[in-house]
Design a protein around this motif. Structure first.
Motif, PDB file in Angstrom:
ATOM      1  N   ARG A   1       0.833  -1.209   0.000  1.00 13.81           N
ATOM      2  CA  ARG A   1       0.000   0.000   0.000  1.00 13.81           C
ATOM      3  C   ARG A   1       0.865   1.255   0.000  1.00 13.81           C
ATOM      4  NH1 ARG A   1      -4.443   1.541   4.704  1.00 13.81           N
ATOM      5  NH2 ARG A   1      -5.022   3.591   3.852  1.00 13.81           N
ATOM      6  N   LEU A   2       1.906   1.260   0.817  1.00 14.76           N
ATOM      7  CA  LEU A   2       2.811   2.413   0.860  1.00 14.76           C
ATOM      8  C   LEU A   2       3.484   2.628  -0.497  1.00 14.76           C
ATOM      9  CD1 LEU A   2       4.477   1.750   4.340  1.00 14.76           C
ATOM     10  CD2 LEU A   2       2.884   3.597   3.793  1.00 14.76           C
ATOM     11  N   THR A   3       3.914   1.551  -1.121  1.00 10.22           N
ATOM     12  CA  THR A   3       4.560   1.643  -2.430  1.00 10.22           C
ATOM     13  C   THR A   3       3.601   2.222  -3.463  1.00 10.22           C
ATOM     14  OG1 THR A   3       6.032  -0.218  -1.954  1.00 10.22           O
ATOM     15  CG2 THR A   3       5.670   0.331  -4.275  1.00 10.22           C
ATOM     16  N   GLY A   4       2.367   1.741  -3.472  1.00  8.72           N
ATOM     17  CA  GLY A   4       1.384   2.267  -4.417  1.00  8.72           C
ATOM     18  C   GLY A   4       1.084   3.730  -4.190  1.00  8.72           C
ATOM     19  N   ASN A   5       0.948   4.137  -2.925  1.00  3.82           N
ATOM     20  CA  ASN A   5       0.670   5.541  -2.613  1.00  3.82           C
ATOM     21  C   ASN A   5       1.817   6.449  -3.059  1.00  3.82           C
ATOM     22  OD1 ASN A   5      -1.766   4.856  -1.475  1.00  3.82           O
ATOM     23  ND2 ASN A   5      -1.034   4.928   0.638  1.00  3.82           N
ATOM     24  N   LEU A   6       3.048   6.008  -2.805  1.00  4.81           N
ATOM     25  CA  LEU A   6       4.188   6.847  -3.168  1.00  4.81           C
ATOM     26  C   LEU A   6       4.358   6.913  -4.676  1.00  4.81           C
ATOM     27  CD1 LEU A   6       6.478   8.611  -2.196  1.00  4.81           C
ATOM     28  CD2 LEU A   6       7.908   6.557  -1.948  1.00  4.81           C
ATOM     29  N   ASN A   7       4.156   5.804  -5.362  1.00  2.00           N
ATOM     30  CA  ASN A   7       4.223   5.832  -6.829  1.00  2.00           C
ATOM     31  C   ASN A   7       3.168   6.777  -7.406  1.00  2.00           C
ATOM     32  OD1 ASN A   7       6.400   4.232  -7.559  1.00  2.00           O
ATOM     33  ND2 ASN A   7       5.224   2.331  -7.391  1.00  2.00           N
ATOM     34  N   TRP A   8       1.944   6.714  -6.873  1.00  2.00           N
ATOM     35  CA  TRP A   8       0.903   7.627  -7.357  1.00  2.00           C
ATOM     36  C   TRP A   8       1.318   9.076  -7.145  1.00  2.00           C
ATOM     37  CZ3 TRP A   8      -1.651  11.347  -4.508  1.00  2.00           C
ATOM     38  CH2 TRP A   8      -2.611  12.082  -5.246  1.00  2.00           C
ATOM     39  N   TYR A   9       1.852   9.379  -5.980  1.00  2.00           N
ATOM     40  CA  TYR A   9       2.182  10.769  -5.673  1.00  2.00           C
ATOM     41  C   TYR A   9       3.309  11.283  -6.566  1.00  2.00           C
ATOM     42  CZ  TYR A   9       2.768  14.931  -2.765  1.00  2.00           C
ATOM     43  OH  TYR A   9       2.826  16.232  -2.300  1.00  2.00           O
ATOM     44  N   LEU A  10       4.347  10.488  -6.759  1.00  2.00           N
ATOM     45  CA  LEU A  10       5.496  10.938  -7.540  1.00  2.00           C
ATOM     46  C   LEU A  10       5.245  10.871  -9.041  1.00  2.00           C
ATOM     47  CD1 LEU A  10       8.413   9.248  -5.549  1.00  2.00           C
ATOM     48  CD2 LEU A  10       7.551  11.595  -5.320  1.00  2.00           C
ATOM     49  N   LEU A  11       4.650   9.780  -9.500  1.00  2.00           N
ATOM     50  CA  LEU A  11       4.517   9.559 -10.941  1.00  2.00           C
ATOM     51  C   LEU A  11       3.251  10.166 -11.525  1.00  2.00           C
ATOM     52  CD1 LEU A  11       5.680   5.833 -11.060  1.00  2.00           C
ATOM     53  CD2 LEU A  11       7.055   7.888 -11.445  1.00  2.00           C
ATOM     54  N   ASP A  12       2.134  10.118 -10.806  1.00  2.00           N
ATOM     55  CA  ASP A  12       0.881  10.666 -11.311  1.00  2.00           C
ATOM     56  C   ASP A  12       0.658  12.100 -10.855  1.00  2.00           C
ATOM     57  OD1 ASP A  12       0.471   8.211 -12.440  1.00  2.00           O
ATOM     58  OD2 ASP A  12      -0.927   7.501 -10.932  1.00  2.00           O
ATOM     59  N   PHE A  13       0.766  12.323  -9.565  1.00  2.00           N
ATOM     60  CA  PHE A  13       0.465  13.655  -9.041  1.00  2.00           C
ATOM     61  C   PHE A  13       1.553  14.659  -9.394  1.00  2.00           C
ATOM     62  CE2 PHE A  13      -0.003  16.457  -5.109  1.00  2.00           C
ATOM     63  CZ  PHE A  13      -0.983  17.224  -5.691  1.00  2.00           C
ATOM     64  N   TRP A  14       2.809  14.304  -9.141  1.00  3.10           N
ATOM     65  CA  TRP A  14       3.921  15.193  -9.497  1.00  3.10           C
ATOM     66  C   TRP A  14       4.314  15.053 -10.962  1.00  3.10           C
ATOM     67  CZ3 TRP A  14       8.160  15.365  -5.096  1.00  3.10           C
ATOM     68  CH2 TRP A  14       7.641  16.056  -3.998  1.00  3.10           C
ATOM     69  N   GLU A  15       3.828  14.011 -11.609  1.00  7.64           N
ATOM     70  CA  GLU A  15       4.129  13.758 -13.019  1.00  7.64           C
ATOM     71  C   GLU A  15       5.628  13.643 -13.283  1.00  7.64           C
ATOM     72  OE1 GLU A  15       1.973  16.919 -15.022  1.00  7.64           O
ATOM     73  OE2 GLU A  15       0.249  15.595 -15.277  1.00  7.64           O
ATOM     74  N   LYS A  16       6.311  12.936 -12.388  1.00  8.17           N
ATOM     75  CA  LYS A  16       7.730  12.667 -12.564  1.00  8.17           C
ATOM     76  C   LYS A  16       7.919  11.385 -13.361  1.00  8.17           C
ATOM     77  CE  LYS A  16       9.419  16.058 -10.022  1.00  8.17           C
ATOM     78  NZ  LYS A  16      10.324  17.101 -10.580  1.00  8.17           N
ATOM     79  N   SER A  17       9.015  11.319 -14.101  1.00  5.45           N
ATOM     80  CA  SER A  17       9.414  10.048 -14.704  1.00  5.45           C
ATOM     81  C   SER A  17      10.389   9.369 -13.743  1.00  5.45           C
ATOM     82  CB  SER A  17      10.098  10.279 -16.054  1.00  5.45           C
ATOM     83  OG  SER A  17      11.395  10.820 -15.874  1.00  5.45           O
TER      84      SER A  17
END
Length: 331
Positions: free
Chosen positions: A292-308
């Motif tokens: 769950r933590l991994t999914g939340n952090l991936n969403w925040y960095l990759l989707d919300f912040w739109e980082k590659s």
């Protein structure tokens, strides 16, 4: 860019002013301006209403948007240290770290701490308590002092000894194993809050020589920026000491000097994940929670912040250091 982000409270979605789209956490869908009957105001501010007839959920028909800087979004902790339900839970949390994960990703400490703690005394007897993998021990070692170190975790102490070659042992701040009046400086970096402060203060009084100094240091993510505060919460980095905080220290110790400075750490997306993995919360979590933590952090960095995954992420930190000496008529 991040200070202009606005959250849609009622739908758990995000409105970005820069890219002008809505991203739903749950549905992973984007809506360009005008699609699905959504009307976007030209300038977002607290209290603005977005109307959306026929959107993906009925709950989105009328939503109130507020800036990320709004008090309803996230509030930084006002605590000066974390709290625990019992001494046993505090000890368990403090001993849960992985030496390899910690050493690979945690930032170090400024070199001026050696001067701050020893007042340029040559070859001072410095003991780094709760030393972890030796980030602060290394600063004293490079300055030419006699460095010793202990940690409640045997794994941490062994790792530190292999890394720096200084004498290390397993002990706590409440019972260091040191002889009376044997130390010129006793330091605790990122660790004072893991111990019983009253007992640790008394033990410091026992082992520090007359004129000896107690040094307490923390590196803390600078959560004055709301997007960093949210990142800290997603990573479960613990209670964040507020800017300008002072730690709790018991008699006979009195504050004589401070150092408050800032720094940055540049990490990849993978590096931010490694930083999360170095936290006590992650080390104690079961696999379901880690997923769950991994999914939340991936969403925040990759989707919300739109980082590659190859982008560099700059994390701001505060370093807060405090030096104590015995008060008048003591020691």
């Amino acid at each position: 860019m991040h200070k202009n982000m606005i959250t849609v409270i009622a739908a758990a979605g995000i409105v970005r002013r820069g890219c002008r789209k809505i991203v739903f956490n749950n549905h992973k869908r984007s809506f360009e301006p005008g699609n699905e009957g959504v009307e976007f105001p030209g300038n977002f501010s607290a209290g603005v209403t977005i109307k959306g007839a026929g959107c993906c959920t009925p709950a989105f028909r009328v939503l109130v948007c507020v800036p990320m800087t709004s008090p309803v979004f996230f509030k930084a902790s006002a605590k000066t240290s974390p709290t625990f339900a019992s001494a046993e839970l505090r000890r368990a949390a403090g001993e849960a770290f992985s030496a390899e994960a910690y050493d690979a990703i945690r930032p170090g400490y400024p070199n001026e701490l050696a001067h701050l703690a020893t007042r340029d005394q040559a070859n001072a007897r410095v003991v780094d308590g709760g030393a972890g993998t030796g980030q602060l021990s290394a600063v004293f070692d490079a300055a030419g002092h006699q460095v010793y170190a202990f940690d409640p975790s045997a794994g941490m102490a062994q790792f530190l000894h292999r890394k720096l070659g200084v004498p290390t042992w397993q002990a706590s701040a409440e019972a260091t194993g040191l002889a009376r009046d044997s130390v010129d400086c006793l330091s605790y970096a990122q660790s004072w809050h893991w111990f019983d402060v009253a007992a640790a203060s008394q033990e410091a009084d026992r082992v520090l020589a007359p004129g000896g100094r107690l040094l307490l240091v923390w590196n803390t993510l600078d959560v004055s920026r709301p997007e960093i505060l949210r990142l800290a919460r997603i990573m479960h980095s613990g209670d964040i000491q507020p800017a300008g905080f002072f730690p709790t220290v018991h008699a006979p110790w009195q504050l004589v000097d401070t150092l408050r400075t800032t720094m940055t750490q540049e990490l990849s997306v993978a590096g931010v994940h490694e930083l999360m993995h170095s936290r006590s919360y992650w080390q104690r979590a079961n696999q379901r929670m880690r997923n769950r933590l991994t999914g939340n952090l991936n969403w925040y960095l990759l989707d919300f912040w739109e980082k590659s995954r190859t982008d560099t992420i700059t994390l701001p930190y505060r370093t807060d250091a405090f030096v104590y000496e015995r008060g008048p008529h003591t020691g």
